[in-house]
Motif scaffolding. Structure first.
Motif, PDB file in Angstrom:
ATOM      1  N   VAL A 520      -2.134   5.910 -11.103  1.00 53.25           N
ATOM      2  CA  VAL A 520      -1.793   5.697  -9.691  1.00 53.25           C
ATOM      3  C   VAL A 520      -1.892   7.006  -8.909  1.00 53.25           C
ATOM      4  O   VAL A 520      -2.405   7.037  -7.768  1.00 53.25           O
ATOM      5  N   ALA A 529      -7.032   3.819  -3.656  1.00 54.15           N
ATOM      6  CA  ALA A 529      -6.136   2.774  -4.159  1.00 54.15           C
ATOM      7  C   ALA A 529      -6.683   1.382  -3.884  1.00 54.15           C
ATOM      8  O   ALA A 529      -6.563   0.478  -4.725  1.00 54.15           O
ATOM      9  N   ASP A 530      -7.293   1.156  -2.711  1.00 54.11           N
ATOM     10  CA  ASP A 530      -7.751  -0.197  -2.387  1.00 54.11           C
ATOM     11  C   ASP A 530      -9.126  -0.523  -2.974  1.00 54.11           C
ATOM     12  O   ASP A 530      -9.653  -1.600  -2.745  1.00 54.11           O
ATOM     13  N   LEU A 534      -5.455  -2.635 -10.779  1.00 57.51           N
ATOM     14  CA  LEU A 534      -4.880  -2.208 -12.048  1.00 57.51           C
ATOM     15  C   LEU A 534      -4.487  -3.438 -12.850  1.00 57.51           C
ATOM     16  O   LEU A 534      -3.816  -4.350 -12.329  1.00 57.51           O
ATOM     17  N   ALA A 545       3.087  -0.607 -12.150  1.00 52.98           N
ATOM     18  CA  ALA A 545       2.007  -0.153 -11.273  1.00 52.98           C
ATOM     19  C   ALA A 545       2.381  -0.344  -9.807  1.00 52.98           C
ATOM     20  O   ALA A 545       2.143   0.538  -8.954  1.00 52.98           O
ATOM     21  N   GLY A 549       3.002   2.643  -6.992  1.00 52.00           N
ATOM     22  CA  GLY A 549       2.306   2.655  -5.709  1.00 52.00           C
ATOM     23  C   GLY A 549       3.263   2.806  -4.548  1.00 52.00           C
ATOM     24  O   GLY A 549       2.981   3.526  -3.571  1.00 52.00           O
ATOM     25  N   ILE A 556      -1.012  -0.881  -4.040  1.00 52.88           N
ATOM     26  CA  ILE A 556      -1.695  -1.040  -5.328  1.00 52.88           C
ATOM     27  C   ILE A 556      -1.976  -2.515  -5.570  1.00 52.88           C
ATOM     28  O   ILE A 556      -1.081  -3.366  -5.452  1.00 52.88           O
ATOM     29  N   ALA A 558      -2.664  -5.160  -8.293  1.00 54.38           N
ATOM     30  CA  ALA A 558      -2.417  -5.279  -9.739  1.00 54.38           C
ATOM     31  C   ALA A 558      -2.583  -6.727 -10.157  1.00 54.38           C
ATOM     32  O   ALA A 558      -2.309  -7.656  -9.387  1.00 54.38           O
TER      33      ALA A 558
END
Length: 651
Positions: A520, A529-530, A534, A545, A549, A556, A558
């Protein structure tokens, strides 16, 4: 002294005597000139006496020589024995030895028949009728002697004792039966083969502790090629494969050693190897254009056919040789047959192919077609082409098509080359994250290097990732996607982000919850991040996760990957688990195998709604064509997304 001459003779007489003819003698005729002055008594009397003396001497010498020869013959022959016994032997089917004795009694002709007594030693282990003692055998007068025979069957070589009264005396003769012959038979003395081993079957009787050898004549010496050891009291069959690869004739033999019952035996035979017919393989083209949807085909005519193995071979630049990739059988006909292959999946670029038939025993030599060049083009038409964030993909309702581990059906698994090709085609990619001994994050699915990576400095070595550092990792190479294919370049996670960050959407499968914070932070530091999702197989990993974030102030994405054990329960239990997942916030991004999606997850979503799923393990377009566009189907992951997606688009 006067002389009288006849051709070849000269007779001299005194001059005072007058030759006279005593009488007519055609053998001694003197010409008048030669007879002049020779007395008559000398013309015939002396010659007659000389002739008589020579004749008597010749007769005497002939008589003396005849007496000498007769005496010598009598001295060599000696008196004939009173009883003569001979025998021959063979092996019965039961494994016992059967001896036939011939008896001759040399006696004056005193009657038509004569009886002798015969006994067999018990140590020979004779058949039952010979165990009780002596038996009578009647002989018949024939050719100057009493003659007859009898047979003895026994476990060991029989010893027969023959006795009879001959000329007033009791005579006894002991005779041991000989070893049996003709116990070895191959059933052949000449065979012709065409490039295949010759099966030779040998019957050995008896098999008792015998060593049977197959030997080949090399020059003037026999060389042993194969050895068999057999046992048992009865017949045994021994099989050999006689090598026959070089055209021409070779001389072979089978030998069996001597035993207590049988002589050593030899059975010889000749093998002629005829040359194989020349194979012809004619390809139908020299150039092929292949795409992810139409991989291309190559055909060849095989002659002779005869159900032969036909190989599709690709030339490996890395190995420097032809590598067989597919195999088929030609038609059963004796003449020509056509065989067609579809080329397997290959990365973009050119490859060289040929169709080859290996030598088939008894049918034909090896042969191969000329080289065929295939040019493969992979279309850049993925649904995520040009999309740089997951939010954009959701807003456009684009199917999330993922190159699982970089597309290992065409490229080395988890390699830089595979990720680059997938990114260029418009697919998302999946990366599996592991950690080295020094804390470096690397892209690799397994905990060891043995399956997908290899060390050129130590071929065959396999390392645990937790035991090696970045220096060792840097010298590794990714193994080829197929035999003979090119190798790839493995990546650290930082190298992946450097190369593909912002260019491709990716799913990061974090294999350990302890790595979540590190992953992260890297995404947050790079502003990526985008572009990532995950993934974890545990609810704890997903929530960790999301929490990490929030701490970094980034959103995040996930998802929960449902492993096989999630579905190993009764249907009611699995449905309850799914209900709990969707109620806990999993509205999309759920992952599982295609098999479990089709059997369990989709039926649940059709009935209850609440989310969508992205399955992995999709291998063909028919699995997903009917699902594209459904709200509960978010996309799919495949080892060959190029082929699957191109067929989806063309449907």
């Amino acid at each position: 002294m006067q002389s009288a001459r006849r051709t070849g003779y000269t007779i001299r007489v005194p001059p005072s005597q007058t030759p006279r003819v005593l009488g007519p003698n055609p053998r001694l005729q003197l010409t008048p000139r030669a007879a002049h002055g020779v007395p008559a008594r000398f013309r015939s009397a002396r010659c007659a006496r000389l002739f008589t003396a020579v004749a008597v001497a010749v007769v005497a010498l002939a008589g003396i020589w005849a007496l000498h020869v007769a005496a010598a013959g009598n001295a060599q022959a000696g008196p004939r024995p009173a009883i003569e016994v001979s025998a021959t032997s063979r092996i019965a089917k039961s494994g016992a030895i059967k001896s036939r004795y011939s008896v001759s009694v040399n006696a004056k002709h005193a009657g038509k028949y004569k009886t002798v007594r015969v006994a067999v030693r018990k140590s020979s282990k004779p058949a039952k009728r010979w165990r009780q003692g002596a038996r009578s055998v009647r002989l018949t007068w024939k050719s100057g002697a009493y003659r007859g025979s009898f047979a003895v069957t026994s476990r060991f070589r029989p010893v027969a004792v023959v006795s009879a009264q001959v000329r007033g005396k009791q005579v006894t003769v002991k005779k041991k039966g000989p070893r049996a012959g003709d116990t070895l038979a191959t059933g052949r003395n000449f065979s012709t083969v065409r490039g295949r081993p010759l099966a030779v079957s040998i019957s050995v009787l008896p098999a008792r502790a015998r060593v049977v050898k197959l030997q080949r004549l090399a020059g003037s010496r026999w060389q042993t090629a194969q050895v068999r050891r057999i046992s048992g009291s009865k017949r045994a069959t021994v099989k050999f494969q006689v090598a026959a690869s070089t055209p021409g004739q070779t001389r072979w033999r089978v030998t069996a050693n001597k035993t207590t019952l049988a002589r050593s035996e030899v059975a010889a035979f000749t093998v002629e190897v005829a040359p194989l017919p020349i194979s012809r393989v004619a390809a139908n083209t020299s150039q092929i254009s292949a795409t992810s949807r139409t991989p291309g085909t190559v055909s060849a005519v095989i002659n002779p056919s005869r159900s032969r193995t036909v190989n599709l071979q690709e030339y490996s630049v890395r190995l420097g040789r032809w590598v067989t990739q597919k195999t088929k059988k030609a038609g059963p006909q004796a003449g020509a047959s056509k065989v067609t292959f579809t080329l397997p999946e290959r990365p973009a670029g050119t490859s060289s192919w040929r169709i080859q038939v290996p030598e088939k025993l008894g049918t034909g030599t090896s042969g191969a077609s000329s080289s065929v060049t295939a040019t493969t083009t992979l279309e850049a038409n993925g649904p995520l082409l040009g999309i740089d964030s997951y939010a954009s993909a959701r807003s456009l309702a684009a199917p999330f098509v993922v190159a699982h581990r970089g597309g290992p059906a065409r490229y080395p698994e988890s390699s830089k080359e595979g990720y680059a090709a997938a990114a260029a085609a418009g697919f998302a990619v999946e990366v599996d994250l592991r950690v080295l001994a020094d804390g470096t994050l690397v892209v690799n699915h397994d905990t060891t290097t043995g399956r997908t990576l290899y060390d050129p400095a130590a071929p065959g070595a396999s390392y645990a990732l937790k035991d090696i550092d970045l220096a060792t990792w840097s010298r590794l190479e990714t193994g080829p996607a197929y035999e003979g294919g090119p190798t790839g370049t493995p990546l650290t996670f930082d190298q992946f982000l450097d190369e593909f960050g912002g260019r491709v959407l990716f799913i990061a499968d974090i294999k350990s919850s302890a790595l979540v914070k590190q992953v992260v932070n890297k995404l947050a530091d790079r502003g990526l991040a985008d572009t990532a999702i995950l993934q974890s197989t545990s609810d704890e990993g997903v929530r960790n996760a999301l929490a990490q974030g929030e701490q970094r102030g980034v959103n995040i994405n996930a998802r929960r990957l449902l492993a096989a054990d999630f579905f190993q329960a009764p249907a009611a239990t699995v449905n309850a688990r799914l209900k709990s997942l969707f109620a806990g916030g999993y509205r999309d991004l759920l992952g599982c195998s295609y098999k479990n999606m089709a059997a369990t997850v989709l039926p649940y979503l059709e009935k209850n709604g609440g989310g969508s799923v992205i399955p992995y393990g999709v291998t063909e377009s028919g699995q997903v064509i009917g699902l594209i566009g459904r709200s509960d189907f978010g996309g799919f992951s495949s080892d060959d997304p190029w082929s699957v997606w191109s067929h989806v688009q063309g449907s």
